[in-house]
Design a protein around this motif. Sequence first.
Motif, PDB file in Angstrom:
ATOM      1  N   ALA A 123       3.807  37.453  30.308  1.00  0.00           N
ATOM      2  CA  ALA A 123       4.484  36.156  30.278  1.00  0.00           C
ATOM      3  C   ALA A 123       4.932  35.859  28.857  1.00  0.00           C
ATOM      4  N   GLY A 124       6.095  35.243  28.730  1.00  0.00           N
ATOM      5  CA  GLY A 124       6.614  34.893  27.418  1.00  0.00           C
ATOM      6  C   GLY A 124       5.822  33.773  26.778  1.00  0.00           C
ATOM      7  N   THR A 125       5.538  33.928  25.489  1.00  0.00           N
ATOM      8  CA  THR A 125       4.815  32.902  24.743  1.00  0.00           C
ATOM      9  C   THR A 125       5.729  32.137  23.795  1.00  0.00           C
ATOM     10  N   GLY A 126       7.017  32.456  23.805  1.00  0.00           N
ATOM     11  CA  GLY A 126       7.943  31.852  22.868  1.00  0.00           C
ATOM     12  C   GLY A 126       8.080  32.725  21.637  1.00  0.00           C
ATOM     13  N   ASN A 127       9.088  32.432  20.792  1.00  0.00           N
ATOM     14  CA  ASN A 127       9.293  33.174  19.546  1.00  0.00           C
ATOM     15  C   ASN A 127       9.462  34.670  19.808  1.00  0.00           C
ATOM     16  N   ALA A 128      10.169  35.017  20.889  1.00  0.00           N
ATOM     17  CA  ALA A 128      10.452  36.410  21.235  1.00  0.00           C
ATOM     18  C   ALA A 128       9.187  37.237  21.385  1.00  0.00           C
ATOM     19  N   ALA A 129       8.154  36.649  21.957  1.00  0.00           N
ATOM     20  CA  ALA A 129       6.881  37.352  22.143  1.00  0.00           C
ATOM     21  C   ALA A 129       6.399  37.178  23.569  1.00  0.00           C
ATOM     22  N   VAL A 130       5.615  38.145  24.014  1.00  0.00           N
ATOM     23  CA  VAL A 130       5.002  38.079  25.328  1.00  0.00           C
ATOM     24  C   VAL A 130       3.527  38.398  25.192  1.00  0.00           C
ATOM     25  N   ASP A 131       2.771  38.046  26.214  1.00  0.00           N
ATOM     26  CA  ASP A 131       1.337  38.318  26.194  1.00  0.00           C
ATOM     27  C   ASP A 131       0.861  38.569  27.617  1.00  0.00           C
TER      28      ASP A 131
END
Length: 538
Positions: A123-131
């Motif tokens: 899932a995307g966490t924002g700031n072009a990052a996923v977790d």
Amino acid sequence: MARHRFGGIADYVISVGAGNVATLQPGTSVTCWNAAVGGTQYTDLTDTDGTTPIVGGTLTANSSGSVPEFFGPDGVRSLYLDANGGSGPRRRTLTTDLDEDFDALQGATIPATTVTTAGDLLAGTGNAAVDRLAVGAPGQVLVPDPRAAPGVRWGNGWRRRDLPHAAVADALSAIAAPTVTVTKQATSTIASAQALLPPDSGPFLYLGAGSFTYGTGTPDSSYYLPLSRYPNTYQSGQANWAVEFCTDASVFEIKFKYIGSATRYRLSVDDQKITDLPQLTGATAGNEGSSHVLKFTFATAAPRKIRFDFTTMPFGGLFLPPGATAWKPAPRGGRLGIFGDSIDDGSAQNTGAGIGTWAYRAARMLGCSDVWDQARGGTGYITPGTFAALGDRVAGDIAPYAFDTLIVWAGYNDNQGDQGAIGTAAASLYAALKAAVAPGADIYVIGCWDPTGSPATSIQNTTATLKTAAANAKLPFINNLTGQVYDGQGNLVATQGPWMTTQIKAAYVGADNVHPTDAGHAYLARRVVDAIKALMPA
């Protein structure tokens, strides 16, 4: 999107001369197209600085016949070069900076080891990052949650459309009530009764409490009680809880220990209550501490689901007649905890202590059979009363029991205290509760109770303090003074009007001018449920 670099490599303009000899053609005009034949010319080209436009989109081969470096239109990674005024032939060329794309892709790659369990999501966490979002429990659904890094979490997914109709869920049963008889003895009065089905191995679903155990000595060694509420002892633990079982018997008996006039029960059959208020057992003064059996006789034998809500009523098991069977049902609606003070736990102004408050009614209207009264009268965020403040009870009363939903309603006993101390305690409590409940659990905070309809400044200030703490913790907040309902992001989602007014106070508040009456708890159950509904998806 971005421009990509072309040219500057083995892109040359050549012609075929005498004897089929390839000849370089310096100074030739070259145009760029989106197709090998026909198509549209690209004119939005820039020089190697990425900003200076190339006039008309026309390139000029250099002195060696090489196509110069240039940047193509935004997002274009391949195009067709034409050195014949657009008439062709054309040759396709690719961007020369694909290596940079590959480097960026490698930098954004998530190792396969991130996903450790079947069903895990990214899932995307924002700031072009996923977790990684770990797989949820059976029956859970993805729900929005500003507290979670990816903005979503697995939750129980209560939806308004799934809830039982309030008039049905909290209505009296239409069946003929059984005849009830109490006898002071530890053995059955049923002729040729089967052996006692004991509390620890019988067909019993225990609800509203946990950590059940037998006492010591006579008769406590044969009676079951939970230890799941402060101070977590056999004699002074959780007084309010429930047991369910199914049977096809026309008559059965439950064995219990009579404590006193506080010993009460409510019988429900097939998920509907036989009486609205908890009932006395019929045991009499002078027999406190003695074993009794309570017999329930129906007109006919039929499969039924039986539920007892108990308060101050140690349970000793079930007697059945010859040939009857019994089996254990399943819970429904998840585990709902109520954490607060005597508004939740009950008082002398209502019947049946905790099983006679708004909490059990609200649970029925929410379709939840497993409601836990973890409240203690006289306590609060900073006020221990004769027990312990809320924060000091989390480890023993909340953390071990994996609540799916938790309603926190306290503050009245704190309202004369320091607001800074209340705010600090609330912030600490909410952080502890978020860590203590089941993964994906919902936590709802209700503000300071007002029994007057004209709240004092201290009650208004306490409510404001709790609202701020809840917002900082990203927890939904319900302001009972105004009827305003806020979601976990602090957005106002509903305004339902004050829960108490000077006009209705006499009908709902008891003689002590603080605690709700039976009618008051029935009313508050509706207000709590409607506020929570406003926070649910449709």
